[in-house]
Scaffold this motif. Sequence first.
Motif, short mmCIF file in Angstrom:
data_model
loop_
_atom_site.label_atom_id
_atom_site.label_comp_id
_atom_site.label_asym_id
_atom_site.label_seq_id
_atom_site.Cartn_x
_atom_site.Cartn_y
_atom_site.Cartn_z
N THR A 159 0.77 -1.21 0.02
CA THR A 159 -0.06 -0.27 0.11
C THR A 159 0.92 1.40 0.03
O THR A 159 2.05 1.28 0.54
N GLY A 160 0.31 2.30 -0.62
CA GLY A 160 1.01 3.73 -0.73
C GLY A 160 0.69 4.48 0.42
O GLY A 160 -0.05 3.76 1.52
N ASN A 161 0.92 5.79 0.35
CA ASN A 161 0.64 7.08 1.36
C ASN A 161 -0.79 6.81 1.93
O ASN A 161 -1.15 7.02 3.04
N GLU A 162 -1.63 6.74 0.99
CA GLU A 162 -3.25 6.75 1.51
C GLU A 162 -4.00 5.55 1.54
O GLU A 162 -5.05 5.40 1.98
N GLY A 163 -2.96 4.34 2.10
CA GLY A 163 -3.59 3.18 2.45
C GLY A 163 -4.23 2.49 0.98
O GLY A 163 -4.64 1.36 1.07
N SER A 164 -4.09 2.86 -0.32
CA SER A 164 -4.38 2.21 -1.26
C SER A 164 -3.53 1.21 -1.80
O SER A 164 -2.39 1.62 -1.66
N ARG A 165 -3.93 0.17 -2.49
CA ARG A 165 -3.21 -0.97 -2.99
C ARG A 165 -2.24 -0.44 -4.27
O ARG A 165 -2.89 0.32 -5.08
N ILE A 166 -0.88 -0.42 -4.08
CA ILE A 166 -0.29 0.18 -5.33
C ILE A 166 0.46 -1.25 -6.07
O ILE A 166 0.82 -0.96 -7.27
N GLN A 167 0.47 -2.36 -5.42
CA GLN A 167 1.03 -3.62 -6.08
C GLN A 167 0.47 -4.78 -5.32
O GLN A 167 0.54 -4.98 -4.33
N PHE A 168 -0.21 -5.78 -6.14
CA PHE A 168 -0.48 -7.13 -5.78
C PHE A 168 0.71 -8.10 -5.82
O PHE A 168 1.13 -8.39 -7.14
N PHE A 169 1.17 -8.84 -5.06
CA PHE A 169 1.84 -10.11 -5.37
C PHE A 169 1.05 -11.18 -5.05
O PHE A 169 0.39 -11.62 -4.10
N SER A 170 1.06 -12.03 -6.11
CA SER A 170 0.06 -13.29 -6.20
C SER A 170 1.01 -14.53 -5.59
O SER A 170 2.22 -14.51 -5.72
N ARG A 171 0.34 -15.40 -4.75
CA ARG A 171 1.05 -16.34 -4.05
C ARG A 171 1.20 -17.53 -5.16
O ARG A 171 0.27 -17.89 -5.88
N GLN A 172 2.31 -17.85 -5.03
CA GLN A 172 2.86 -19.07 -6.05
C GLN A 172 3.06 -20.21 -5.35
O GLN A 172 2.77 -21.36 -5.68
N ARG A 173 3.68 -20.14 -4.19
CA ARG A 173 3.64 -21.44 -3.01
C ARG A 173 3.81 -20.80 -1.77
O ARG A 173 3.94 -19.21 -1.81
N ASP A 174 4.15 -21.52 -0.93
CA ASP A 174 4.48 -20.90 0.79
C ASP A 174 5.84 -20.19 0.51
O ASP A 174 6.77 -20.68 0.07
N GLY A 175 5.56 -19.07 0.93
CA GLY A 175 6.92 -18.21 1.10
C GLY A 175 7.37 -17.74 -0.10
O GLY A 175 8.54 -17.16 -0.19
N TYR A 176 6.49 -17.70 -1.20
CA TYR A 176 7.02 -17.21 -2.62
C TYR A 176 5.89 -16.37 -3.32
O TYR A 176 4.93 -17.16 -3.67
N TYR A 177 6.25 -15.12 -3.37
CA TYR A 177 4.96 -14.29 -4.14
C TYR A 177 5.71 -13.44 -5.49
O TYR A 177 6.83 -13.34 -5.41
N LEU A 178 4.88 -13.46 -6.52
CA LEU A 178 5.15 -12.87 -7.69
C LEU A 178 4.26 -11.71 -8.01
O LEU A 178 3.04 -11.54 -7.79
N VAL A 214 9.19 -8.45 -13.83
CA VAL A 214 8.83 -9.26 -12.63
C VAL A 214 9.61 -9.09 -11.37
O VAL A 214 10.67 -9.07 -11.39
N VAL A 215 8.65 -8.96 -10.28
CA VAL A 215 9.20 -8.85 -8.79
C VAL A 215 8.73 -10.05 -7.94
O VAL A 215 7.71 -10.26 -8.08
N THR A 216 9.79 -10.62 -7.49
CA THR A 216 9.36 -11.77 -6.55
C THR A 216 9.77 -11.42 -5.21
O THR A 216 10.83 -10.87 -4.92
N LEU A 217 9.07 -12.03 -4.10
CA LEU A 217 9.33 -12.09 -2.99
C LEU A 217 9.48 -13.43 -2.27
O LEU A 217 8.35 -14.21 -2.56
N GLU A 218 10.52 -13.64 -1.82
CA GLU A 218 10.76 -14.98 -1.17
C GLU A 218 11.21 -14.87 0.28
O GLU A 218 12.00 -13.86 0.44
N ARG A 219 10.50 -15.37 1.13
CA ARG A 219 10.79 -15.23 2.26
C ARG A 219 12.44 -15.91 2.77
O ARG A 219 12.88 -16.74 2.29
#
Length: 142
Positions: free
Chosen positions: A105-124, A132-137
């Motif tokens: 979320t950004g300054n106003e609390g609105s969503r600026i980016q959604f990361f979809s779940r690919q598997r436990d601990g890994y989002y894209l 592409v941005v990935t988030l991995e625990r």
Amino acid sequence: MVNKAFTYRAAAWLCAAFLVISGETGMASSLRLEEPSVFAGKWLATLSTTRDDPKAQKLQDKPSNTCEVELLANQTLGQGTNCLGAWLEQAPIGWFADPDGLSMTGNEGSRIQFFSRQRDGYYLATLQSGLVVTLERVAPDK
């Protein structure tokens, strides 16, 4: 004979309607909303193109392609906010869990980016630019 035909037809429609309704309810209940504490901690964010292998990107000596982002239990971001913000074109301030992913979320609390779940601990997330941005625990230090 006409009465029985109407009864069978009505029963068939009722059965079909029941199946549709119960199927939607079952699908909705299969997506569970996790507590924020489940996501709190350090995550490795990796920026790549759709053709790059994220694992290969992490092995390259390009600090601009990876950064460590900290999701805090109070649903704000700690370290790594500036790095992630440069990729998202707006600095994320907070985050929240969705049944099927994570949202920044950004300054106003609105969503600026959604990361979809690919598997436990890994989002894209795929950015508007096509990157592409990935988030991995990150495993906690022992």
